[in-house]
Design an enzyme around this catalytic site. Sequence first.
Site, PDB file in Angstrom:
ATOM      1  N   PRO A 137       0.720  -1.125  -0.117  1.00 29.14           N
ATOM      2  CG  PRO A 137       0.091  -1.173   2.397  1.00 29.14           C
ATOM      3  CD  PRO A 137       0.607  -1.923   1.385  1.00 29.14           C
ATOM      4  CB  CYS A 138       2.950   2.881  -2.398  1.00 29.18           C
ATOM      5  SG  CYS A 138       2.467   2.349  -4.013  1.00 29.18           S
TER       6      CYS A 138
END
Length: 157
Positions: free
Chosen positions: A120-121
Site C-alpha cells: 500500500p504505497c
Amino acid sequence: MEVAYIKTPLGIAKIEGDSDGLATVTVLDDTEELTTVIPEILEDVVYQLQEYFEGKRETFDLVLNPSGTAFQKTVWDALLQIPYGKTCAYLELAKLLGDPKAIRAVAAANAKNPLWIIVPCHRVIGSDGSLTGYAGGLHRKKWLLEHESPAKQQSLF
C-alpha cells in the site's frame, strides 16, 4: 510468467505472477482487452483484489515476489506495516527504517513499488497531510484513501 488484465474501479489492472509469487500489479490508463480466463496461478490475486474493491478485504494473503533492490524491498516490507485506513508520512517511514535523512531514497523506492494496492504505497502522504507523489495518479491515491477511510461520508438524503 502468467498475465491477466482485470477491470477495477480505477482502470484496468495488469497482474503478473508465477509459481514463485506475485511479481507485479499495475494500473493502466490505456485500455487493454480483459482476460476472459484467469490463469489458475493468478485466480487468488484476482479474487482478493475484487474483495478489496467491494470493501470486504483489508489485508492481502498472497506470496509476493517483486523485483527490486534490497533497499527497495526493505521499504516495500515497511509499507506492508501501514494498517488499512491509516496513513504514514514519508519522513515517518524513513525514521521507521532507521534513517530520517533517507527520506528521498524512501520516496523513490515507494514510487517504484510494483505491487499496486497489494503493497500500500498509496498510504504514504506528505508530512503536512498532502497527497504527494503517486505513480498511479493523485486521483487514484485520493480514491484509495477514501475507499479505506473508516469515516465514510454519509448521505443526508
